[in-house]
Every structure is written in C-alpha cells, then in structure tokens.
Enzyme design. Structure first.
Site, PDB file in Angstrom:
ATOM      1  N   LYS A   1      -0.230  23.247  57.364  1.00  9.17           N
ATOM      2  CA  LYS A   1       0.830  24.013  56.978  1.00  9.17           C
ATOM      3  C   LYS A   1       1.906  23.678  58.001  1.00  9.17           C
ATOM      4  O   LYS A   1       3.194  23.898  57.183  1.00  9.17           O
ATOM      5  CB  LYS A   1       0.362  25.750  56.881  1.00  9.17           C
ATOM      6  CG  LYS A   1      -0.801  25.964  55.972  1.00  9.17           C
ATOM      7  CD  LYS A   1      -1.371  27.043  55.997  1.00  9.17           C
ATOM      8  CE  LYS A   1      -2.690  27.408  54.994  1.00  9.17           C
ATOM      9  NZ  LYS A   1      -3.404  28.490  55.233  1.00  9.17           N
TER      10      LYS A   1
ATOM     11  N   ASP B 232       1.079  35.065  51.479  1.00 11.10           N
ATOM     12  CA  ASP B 232      -0.114  34.715  50.778  1.00 11.10           C
ATOM     13  C   ASP B 232      -0.554  35.370  49.613  1.00 11.10           C
ATOM     14  O   ASP B 232      -1.152  35.369  48.775  1.00 11.10           O
ATOM     15  CB  ASP B 232      -0.958  34.648  51.719  1.00 11.10           C
ATOM     16  CG  ASP B 232      -1.813  33.640  52.250  1.00 11.10           C
ATOM     17  OD1 ASP B 232      -1.340  32.399  51.808  1.00 11.10           O
ATOM     18  OD2 ASP B 232      -2.419  33.637  53.661  1.00 11.10           O
TER      19      ASP B 232
ATOM     20  N   GLN C  23      -4.050  33.232  59.106  1.00 12.59           N
ATOM     21  CA  GLN C  23      -5.114  32.316  58.796  1.00 12.59           C
ATOM     22  C   GLN C  23      -6.339  33.010  58.915  1.00 12.59           C
ATOM     23  O   GLN C  23      -7.026  33.739  59.803  1.00 12.59           O
ATOM     24  CB  GLN C  23      -4.963  31.060  60.017  1.00 12.59           C
ATOM     25  CG  GLN C  23      -6.115  30.228  59.146  1.00 12.59           C
ATOM     26  CD  GLN C  23      -5.793  29.476  57.859  1.00 12.59           C
ATOM     27  OE1 GLN C  23      -4.576  29.153  57.727  1.00 12.59           O
ATOM     28  NE2 GLN C  23      -6.708  29.377  57.126  1.00 12.59           N
TER      29      GLN C  23
END
Ligand code: NAD
Length: 294
Positions: free
Chosen positions: A53, A120, A97
């Site tokens: 990422k 997200d 994460q």
C-alpha cells in the site's frame, strides 16, 4: 468469446489517472496528500499488505506515513495514535491494518477513526451513508468491483445480481452498492451465505454472480446460467506440487469449467485483486479533495 475482465490493466490505468489528479490537488491544497497507515504486530501477510500500500502511494505521489508498533501495544496507545491523526489537518486518510492483536478491540479502533478520514470505509457512519445512497467512503474491494463493472460497461439495470458472502468487507457493501438507484447500478440483488441450503438454486438465476466466500472453485458450470457475468473475489491457495511454491491461487469459481458458458469473467489472480489498492488511493484523494465531507 467471453470478455476477460482485466483488473491489472484497469488498476494501472486508474493509478495513472490518480497521478495526474494528485499534482492538481497538491497545488490546490498547498501540501501533499497524505495517507497514514498503522501496523500493530508482526503478522507477515499484514506486513506485505502495508508495504505494498505504501509503495503504491509513493508511485502516485501520495505520501504515506507508516507507523509500526509491536504486538504488545495497548488498545489505549492505538486509540491515542488514531486521535492524534484525526486531529492532524495534514493527514487525509487513516488506515489501520487488520487483523489487530487479540487484546485490542478491532471495532472500537475502527469506530474511533474519523469518518472523514476513513478511507477503508468501515466506520458505521460511512456504512450508513452507503446504505442510504449518500456520498461516502466505500470499502476498497467492493468499490473496485463496481469500478470494473462500470469501466467494462456491464449494464446492471434490472439485472439479477447474486452475491455469495455477507462479510462487512465485501458481501454486504457490494450488495448495497448494486441495488442503489443510479445509472451504474439499479440491479435486483440477492445475498447468499452459509444459511443457503441449495446454493445453486440461487446462482443459476444470476445474470451477474459475485462470489466472495473463500471456498476454492466451489462454483461450477452447472451452477450458472448461460451468458452470466462472473465476478470472482475469492483468493484461495490450493496445493499444487507442479508449482515452485507448492501451491497456486484460485477463486471461488472454477474458471476452466465455466469459461465457455460466461459472457464475462474476472480471472484469479488478475481480476478483482489488483483493484483494491488503487481504490484506497482513490479514497485518499477523495478525502483530500473533501469530496464526501465538505
Ligand atoms: P469472510 O470469511 O469474512 O466471509 C465469507 C462469506 O462467505 C460469509 O459471509 C459466509 O457466510 C459465506 N460463505 C462461506 N462459505 C459459503 C458457502 N459454502 N455457501 C454460501 N456462503 C458461504 O470472507 P471475506 O473477507 O468476505 O472474503 C471472501 C473471499 O474474498 C476470500 O477468499 C478473501 O480472500 C477474498 N478477498 C479478496 C479481496 C481482494 O481481492 N482484494 C479482498 C477481500 C477478500
């Protein structure tokens, strides 16, 4: 001949579009667009995800801040980090994460990320906005599927879309996107899950079948209708002594079995997978542009 939906090429195209946009936005906001990533613990897969990422951010000119904390980090400390990033006006997107170590309440952490920086799309406020059809941060994998369908001009209007899987990350958000009243959606949506006694009863009715179960090659040619569009989200490793690694990656759909029956299909790998990170970058840009929350 069926259309092979190329997620790798589409994602690469989107990355090029983002690169141009990042320059314009930086000029407008007089600073770089920044994504902050928090990694807690030493999970090898999570380390790879965060690294890729961050790498993709750098490729597009988005700056990434990667904070790595060891597995013993307390929940309070994680919440403090989130709080400081929430109040930092130079940070556009925040990503924690997953999975987090067991002693940290994952939902509590996700719910403490400001909805305005929730790239997200997991915050309940953004989930609610998605259901209500309001502008929102859409979780990256469903957003990638939506983008693929749009760019391949697959008309969903009045079509029956059957979604296999009801996770918060894929199944529920993609179902919610597809039935919305807009020119790129307006589908009739059925959601299946482990409660389905005869899965093929539903899959055979699908004009568009979206498989997100994590069950290797469960869906065969006999389970689908002629000319169906197949979006295979599954990423499953199965043993294969003929490969150097001793395994290969397959989807939830038996690609070779269905290929002569479909009108379009996403391969695994190379279909939905590559889209996810490019959607994260797009969400970070949308945040910098204040596109969702003015
Ligand atoms: P999950 O385990 O959270 O959810 C799986 C869902 O499938 C559940 O809702 C369950 O009810 C349903 N299911 C499982 N077996 C079933 C069966 N036999 N019949 C009907 N329903 C069944 O998984 P997830 O996080 O949604 O991921 C699903 C798959 O997609 C996995 O293979 C995962 O690796 C993959 N995935 C890919 C991406 C990507 O491409 N970037 C992102 C997320 C997930």
């Amino acid at each position: 001949m069926p259309i092979i939906i190329d997620g790798k090429a589409t994602a690469a195209k989107i990355v090029e579009e983002i690169k141009k946009d990042v320059i314009t936005i930086s000029e407008n906001i007089h600073r770089k667009t920044i994504l902050a990533l928090l990694l807690v613990g030493e999970d090898p897969a999570s380390q790879i995800y965060v690294r890729s990422k961050s790498k993709r951010c750098e490729e597009t000119g988005i700056e990434s801040i990667v904070l790595k904390k060891d597995a013993s980090t307390s929940e309070e400390e994680v919440l403090d980090i989130i709080q400081s990033w929430n109040s930092d006006d130079t940070i556009d997107g925040i990503l924690v994460q997953l999975p987090l170590p067991k002693h940290i309440n994952e939902s509590k952490v996700l719910y403490n990320i400001s909805p305005k920086k929730d790239v997200d799309g997991f915050h309940p406020e953004n989930v609610g906005r998605l259901v209500a059809g309001l502008p929102t941060f859409i979780p990256c994998t469903p957003m990638g599927i939506y983008e693929l369908l749009k760019r391949y001009e697959i008309n969903l209007n009045g079509k029956h879309c059957v979604v296999l899987g009801r996770s918060n990350i894929v199944g529920k958000p993609i179902a919610n996107l597809l039935y919305q009243k807009n020119p790129n959606a307006n589908a009739i949506v059925t959601i299946c899950h482990t409660g389905a006694k005869d899965l093929s009863y539903y899959t055979k009715q699908a004009d568009v079948l979206i498989a997100a179960m994590g069950v290797p090659e469960l869906i065969k040619a006999n389970d689908i209708k002629d000319g169906a569009v197949i979006i295979d989200v599954g990423i499953n490793r199965i043993p294969d002594p003929n490969t150097a690694k001793g395994y290969r990656v397959v989807g939830d759909v038996d690609y070779n079995d269905v290929i002569n029956k479909v009108s379009a299909i996403t391969p695994v790998p190379g279909g939905v997978g590559p889209m996810t990170i490019s959607m994260l970058l797009l969400n970070t840009l949308r945040s910098a542009k204040k596109e969702i929350y003015k």
